[in-house]
Design a protein around this motif. Structure first.
Motif, short mmCIF file in Angstrom:
data_model
loop_
_atom_site.label_atom_id
_atom_site.label_comp_id
_atom_site.label_asym_id
_atom_site.label_seq_id
_atom_site.Cartn_x
_atom_site.Cartn_y
_atom_site.Cartn_z
N TYR A 197 37.69 -2.26 -0.64
CA TYR A 197 38.84 -1.40 -0.68
C TYR A 197 39.22 -0.53 0.62
O TYR A 197 38.20 0.09 0.98
N ASP A 216 36.56 -12.78 -5.22
CA ASP A 216 37.66 -13.15 -6.63
C ASP A 216 39.01 -12.74 -6.66
O ASP A 216 39.75 -13.16 -7.33
N VAL A 217 39.38 -12.01 -5.25
CA VAL A 217 40.71 -11.58 -5.36
C VAL A 217 41.22 -11.85 -3.69
O VAL A 217 40.44 -11.61 -2.78
N ASP A 227 32.39 -6.52 -5.96
CA ASP A 227 32.17 -7.08 -4.74
C ASP A 227 33.41 -7.07 -3.77
O ASP A 227 33.49 -7.23 -2.72
N ARG A 228 34.46 -6.32 -4.28
CA ARG A 228 35.72 -5.99 -3.65
C ARG A 228 35.57 -5.02 -2.54
O ARG A 228 34.88 -4.00 -2.90
N ALA A 268 34.66 -6.92 -9.96
CA ALA A 268 35.34 -5.99 -8.92
C ALA A 268 34.31 -5.29 -8.06
O ALA A 268 34.69 -4.73 -6.86
N HIS A 304 43.15 -4.54 0.12
CA HIS A 304 41.85 -4.78 -0.51
C HIS A 304 41.52 -6.38 -0.42
O HIS A 304 42.58 -6.99 -0.22
N TYR A 305 40.26 -6.37 -0.69
CA TYR A 305 40.02 -8.14 -0.57
C TYR A 305 38.63 -8.40 -1.03
O TYR A 305 38.00 -7.37 -1.10
N GLY A 306 38.30 -9.40 -1.51
CA GLY A 306 36.97 -9.87 -1.95
C GLY A 306 36.81 -11.24 -2.33
O GLY A 306 37.92 -11.96 -2.10
#
Length: 181
Positions: free
Chosen positions: A53, A163-164, A50-51, A48, A159-161
């Motif tokens: 927000y 892994d998500v 690397d996410r 998280a 949010h983005y990253g």
């Protein structure tokens, strides 16, 4: 970290992220996950980090529905439309939403669970549209600035990253023309 702990961590994360998990059960699962991560030494290896927000991501809540986010976006747009400049001598912050013509309407909807669509209607032709060198009707600089500001408001809740994926997708339309996807 053993396979058993990996499975427990995965199950706890799934329980925490599930939309139908109650608040008490989610809080308990979060405490259990935190203890397990501290115990296994995996607390510092969270993906998280690397996410990214948005600045208002926390406002409706981590597990808020898209409809709840739409309500927050509507409130922000309404507030920005009524923004009053400061007293004489103060620095004035330019807001395309506040500077937009009064007859212009902005509607926010969520046609799908993961999409937010903003539609700008009742645009005065001389303010929002102009002809380019090929005689095509295109959005003016003012209308594009308005669309950019609306996109910033919406992105503040996303949010983005690596892994998500994003929490939701957004589209900004001016009448039947898509300005920002």
């Amino acid at each position: 970290m053993g396979t058993d702990n990996f499975a427990r961590i995965s199950r706890l994360r799934a329980l925490i992220d599930h939309a139908n998990t109650g608040a008490g059960e989610r809080a308990t699962a979060q405490r259990m996950l935190d203890r397990l991560l501290r115990k296994t030494g995996a607390a510092n290896t969270s993906r998280a980090a690397d996410r990214v927000y948005g600045e208002r991501h926390h406002r409706p809540g981590r597990h808020a529905t898209t409809a709840a986010i739409v309500e927050s976006v509507r409130e922000d747009i309404s507030f920005a439309r009524t923004f009053a400049p400061g007293a004489p001598g103060e620095v004035i912050v330019h807001s395309p939403l506040a500077a937009a013509p009064a007859e212009l309407t902005v509607a926010v909807s969520t046609p799908f669970a993961d999409q937010i669509v903003v539609t700008i209607d009742d645009i005065p032709p001389q303010w929002g549209w102009e002809s380019d060198e090929f005689d095509r009707v295109v959005a003016t600089r003012d209308l594009r600035a308005l669309a950019d500001e609306l996109a910033e408001i919406i992105d503040a809740y996303n949010h983005y990253g690596p892994d998500v994926g994003p929490r939701f997708f957004r589209t900004i339309r001016a009448q039947q023309t898509t300005l920002i996807r």
